[in-house]
Design an enzyme around this catalytic site. Sequence first.
Site, PDB file in Angstrom:
ATOM      1  N   LYS A   1       0.817  -1.206   0.000  1.00 31.08           N
ATOM      2  CA  LYS A   1       0.000   0.000   0.000  1.00 31.08           C
ATOM      3  C   LYS A   1       0.854   1.260   0.000  1.00 31.08           C
ATOM      4  O   LYS A   1       0.575   2.211  -0.744  1.00 31.08           O
ATOM      5  CB  LYS A   1      -0.939  -0.001   1.214  1.00 31.08           C
ATOM      6  CG  LYS A   1      -1.901   1.177   1.227  1.00 31.08           C
ATOM      7  CD  LYS A   1      -2.981   1.029   2.279  1.00 31.08           C
ATOM      8  CE  LYS A   1      -2.437   1.153   3.677  1.00 31.08           C
ATOM      9  NZ  LYS A   1      -3.517   1.353   4.684  1.00 31.08           N
ATOM     10  N   SER A   2       1.902   1.284   0.798  1.00 35.38           N
ATOM     11  CA  SER A   2       2.756   2.472   0.884  1.00 35.38           C
ATOM     12  C   SER A   2       3.390   2.801  -0.467  1.00 35.38           C
ATOM     13  O   SER A   2       3.448   3.964  -0.881  1.00 35.38           O
ATOM     14  CB  SER A   2       3.852   2.267   1.931  1.00 35.38           C
ATOM     15  OG  SER A   2       3.307   2.100   3.208  1.00 35.38           O
TER      16      SER A   2
ATOM     17  N   ARG B   1       2.768   6.057  -3.307  1.00 37.28           N
ATOM     18  CA  ARG B   1       3.872   6.893  -3.798  1.00 37.28           C
ATOM     19  C   ARG B   1       4.054   6.771  -5.312  1.00 37.28           C
ATOM     20  O   ARG B   1       4.481   7.720  -5.963  1.00 37.28           O
ATOM     21  CB  ARG B   1       5.148   6.526  -3.040  1.00 37.28           C
ATOM     22  CG  ARG B   1       5.118   6.998  -1.576  1.00 37.28           C
ATOM     23  CD  ARG B   1       6.072   6.214  -0.701  1.00 37.28           C
ATOM     24  NE  ARG B   1       6.177   6.734   0.657  1.00 37.28           N
ATOM     25  CZ  ARG B   1       5.313   6.450   1.630  1.00 37.28           C
ATOM     26  NH1 ARG B   1       4.263   5.671   1.395  1.00 37.28           N
ATOM     27  NH2 ARG B   1       5.481   6.962   2.845  1.00 37.28           N
TER      28      ARG B   1
ATOM     29  N   ASP C   1       2.787  -0.933  11.910  1.00 37.20           N
ATOM     30  CA  ASP C   1       1.477  -1.370  11.428  1.00 37.20           C
ATOM     31  C   ASP C   1       1.184  -2.828  11.742  1.00 37.20           C
ATOM     32  O   ASP C   1       0.044  -3.274  11.631  1.00 37.20           O
ATOM     33  CB  ASP C   1       1.371  -1.166   9.908  1.00 37.20           C
ATOM     34  CG  ASP C   1       1.146   0.295   9.534  1.00 37.20           C
ATOM     35  OD1 ASP C   1       0.628   1.047  10.378  1.00 37.20           O
ATOM     36  OD2 ASP C   1       1.509   0.669   8.405  1.00 37.20           O
TER      37      ASP C   1
ATOM     38  N   LYS D   1      -3.705   5.796  15.088  1.00 36.44           N
ATOM     39  CA  LYS D   1      -3.971   5.167  13.799  1.00 36.44           C
ATOM     40  C   LYS D   1      -5.477   5.240  13.538  1.00 36.44           C
ATOM     41  O   LYS D   1      -6.179   6.089  14.068  1.00 36.44           O
ATOM     42  CB  LYS D   1      -3.449   3.719  13.808  1.00 36.44           C
ATOM     43  CG  LYS D   1      -1.925   3.629  13.858  1.00 36.44           C
ATOM     44  CD  LYS D   1      -1.303   4.072  12.543  1.00 36.44           C
ATOM     45  CE  LYS D   1       0.197   3.855  12.512  1.00 36.44           C
ATOM     46  NZ  LYS D   1       0.782   4.236  11.208  1.00 36.44           N
TER      47      LYS D   1
ATOM     48  N   ARG E   1      -5.085   1.652  18.582  1.00 41.07           N
ATOM     49  CA  ARG E   1      -4.899   0.214  18.393  1.00 41.07           C
ATOM     50  C   ARG E   1      -4.455  -0.494  19.662  1.00 41.07           C
ATOM     51  O   ARG E   1      -4.683  -1.707  19.812  1.00 41.07           O
ATOM     52  CB  ARG E   1      -3.908  -0.034  17.251  1.00 41.07           C
ATOM     53  CG  ARG E   1      -4.546   0.211  15.890  1.00 41.07           C
ATOM     54  CD  ARG E   1      -3.621  -0.033  14.726  1.00 41.07           C
ATOM     55  NE  ARG E   1      -4.360   0.091  13.462  1.00 41.07           N
ATOM     56  CZ  ARG E   1      -3.805   0.302  12.288  1.00 41.07           C
ATOM     57  NH1 ARG E   1      -2.478   0.393  12.194  1.00 41.07           N
ATOM     58  NH2 ARG E   1      -4.545   0.397  11.205  1.00 41.07           N
TER      59      ARG E   1
ATOM     60  N   ARG F   1      -6.881  -3.421  10.347  1.00 38.50           N
ATOM     61  CA  ARG F   1      -5.851  -4.298  10.918  1.00 38.50           C
ATOM     62  C   ARG F   1      -6.355  -4.997  12.193  1.00 38.50           C
ATOM     63  O   ARG F   1      -5.950  -6.118  12.491  1.00 38.50           O
ATOM     64  CB  ARG F   1      -4.569  -3.514  11.170  1.00 38.50           C
ATOM     65  CG  ARG F   1      -3.985  -2.947   9.877  1.00 38.50           C
ATOM     66  CD  ARG F   1      -2.540  -2.563   9.989  1.00 38.50           C
ATOM     67  NE  ARG F   1      -2.105  -1.821   8.810  1.00 38.50           N
ATOM     68  CZ  ARG F   1      -1.759  -2.369   7.651  1.00 38.50           C
ATOM     69  NH1 ARG F   1      -1.779  -3.676   7.523  1.00 38.50           N
ATOM     70  NH2 ARG F   1      -1.383  -1.608   6.628  1.00 38.50           N
TER      71      ARG F   1
END
Length: 785
Positions: free
Chosen positions: A346-347, A351, A645, A672, A676, A736
């Site tokens: 995802k990161s 980008r 994460d 987050k 969490r 998550r």
Amino acid sequence: MSNQQKHHQNNKKTLLNNQLSLFRQVCVIGLGLIGASLAQAIKDNGLSARLVAVDRHAPSIAEAIQQQLLDTGSARLSDVVGGSDLIIIAVPVQAVQAVFADIKQAMDDGQLATDCIITDVCSTKVNIIDAANAVFGSLPVGLVPAHPIAGAENSGYHARRANLFVNHSVIICELPTTSDVAIAKQRLLWEAVGATVMTMAADHHDAILAHTSHLPHLLAFNLVEQLASHDDNLDMFRYAAGGFRDFTRIAASDPKMWHDIFFANQSAIVSALDEYGVYLQTMRQLIIDKDSTALMGILGRAQAARRHFGHMLASTPYTDTSTMSASYIITPSNTVYGTIAIPGDKSISHRSIMLGSLATGITHVTGFLEGEDALATLQAFRDMGVTIEGPDNGKLTIHGVGMNGLKPSKTPLYMGNSGTSMRLLSGILAAQPFDSVLTGDTSLSKRPMERVAAPLRAMGAVIQSTGHSGTAPLSITGRDKIGKPLQGIDYELPVASAQIKSCLLLAGLWSEGTTTIAQPEVSRDHTERMLSAFGYPVTVDGNRISVTGGGTLTGGDIAVPADISSAAFFMVAAAISQGSELTLTQVGINPTRTGVIDILRLMQADITLSNETHVGGEPVADIMIRSSNLVGIEIPEHLVPLAIDEFPVLFIAASCAQGRTVLTGAKELRVKESDRIAVMAEGLQTLGIDCTVTDDGLIIEGKGSEDKGVASESGDINNSHPVFGGGQITSHHDHRIAMSFAVASLRASTQITIEGVETVNTSFPGFAELANQIGMSIQVDSASA
């Protein structure tokens, strides 16, 4: 429900409790589709003690009386209107002035009170107000212009539907001359028949409806006329595809009604037609020139916008909305086995869109994660004029516009639930010449944004966040108004955060001088790697990263590796279950992201890496993990930013380990998608795990036992005894959290139900299907929506 909505709801209850009906007598003038449907809805909901109507079509009046919809009716207002406290005008717009004249006469004759409420259902509003002024001399105190945004292909009395207005909008024009009682009772009437009420100025209403309703109807009528005028019209209609039928359905509407609307809203419609003509001429020229890139840009943006605005207005996900407020119902299973491919990182997907859009030339992306968060970033750049083809099975083609080619979006940029999108885009937009607004869904709007806004202000940006806690929406003032570019700064991050670091590095691309970011610990370095891959110089000196403004980016090929954060769920699944062996192919093993592997190995997990190589500047490998006898550890703080994460699922691993696991230095987990630490602790305790929340971490008492975790005769680790009980888990709509407790089911004694799992699509579309493929048993239940 908002406070205003609660106020209106309470008013409605009070009125309906204090009297049998909202009105003594309602008079409906015009028993067409809208008038008859509203009359039926009023009747069915008991909103008026008496109901009368005026219509020149005698059979409609007679049938309505015979069916007991009306108490009485006539072709003349004076025959039935006496004693009415609400008049609803449902005639073509050009006939409204004559109706007003009849109403005034009834008032002059004493049949109606001068404060009788008068409303209409017409598609134009300025001409209604002008007509009332012309007849009455000044606007009546009971006049409430209204417009229900509802309709159907068929018209007339027989087409009426009492539910026509349910879940549809009704626009009310609140005039300064109208009494508060008249406005309140009209709002209650529409809410009682199922509509959602909104207010709008009359001239704004006419301009908006000219584009969204009147222009489409005009075009539909025109297209049908165009085809009908052809010599071969029979074949044209015979072979017309579904698109023609869908587009021209509205041309079956009442011609007289639309004739009147087009004349009544002449100015706004002509303006909308002129604007449409410009766009049409542009499209014509692109086809003549065979300008593929520009044409794809228009078609792609239009396709995405059609879906995007619906999600933005409803704050719903980009992907399948059928699982909104869905749950996982999981039957415990003991073993996972196989070889699987994890979706793209995802990161890196975020980008690739950002830098590919700002580059010169074309960028081809493969492995793009088609999850909601990355789609939010993609849509934002489409909104700013970038042509992006795809996604198509993870493939994108981005036609970069260069460092200075972005255009202002005509609407706020909607980030959905993506904090990465909002924080990184803040850095890019702070340097642009135009103003921008960044907004998101309810969850994202609670997350802190001052952590990026404050250092951007130190660079000279003008950013306004919302409320005392500095949350979205974010309003960013363009550099053209400020008159000077951003200035490079030296900035020490208070916490190791890749999002803050990346935001400031991206802003530094346009800044005068050099921007240097010092981080207390190493954080993920995808931005630095990708900047280098696009040809932009980046200096890394230990924990200090620098860029100098004024450079350029050059498009190329980007291959997105599998996401190690997503792989982490299956790594833990294999480690804690019995007789398991799982291989995850070509997973990104960027050294700033492998904290989860390091932590699991410290817990004595059996993990092997093979086929190590590089893809698009990022290291990748196949990861094989087997059933393991995990032990509790004190997690080294230097590994915390490298696994930030992955901690929710690491908490599941710690629960299955022998002994205590202690996490410190993880305050970042509290801001987050949810807190969490608190949410995981709550869920773990529900499933019978002893854990203690601290200011910056969590202490977990593992329930693995030395004698239960030994190898069996076959050599496999015997992780068969349950660690967790069953129960119902609330994920707080954090993807998550939901996936982590799904993994816990492998060591549960009974069924686990996880609520709020629809957000799993933000990072891992297809998670449940992939989990079931390797031996888990997850049922997705959307019936709770």
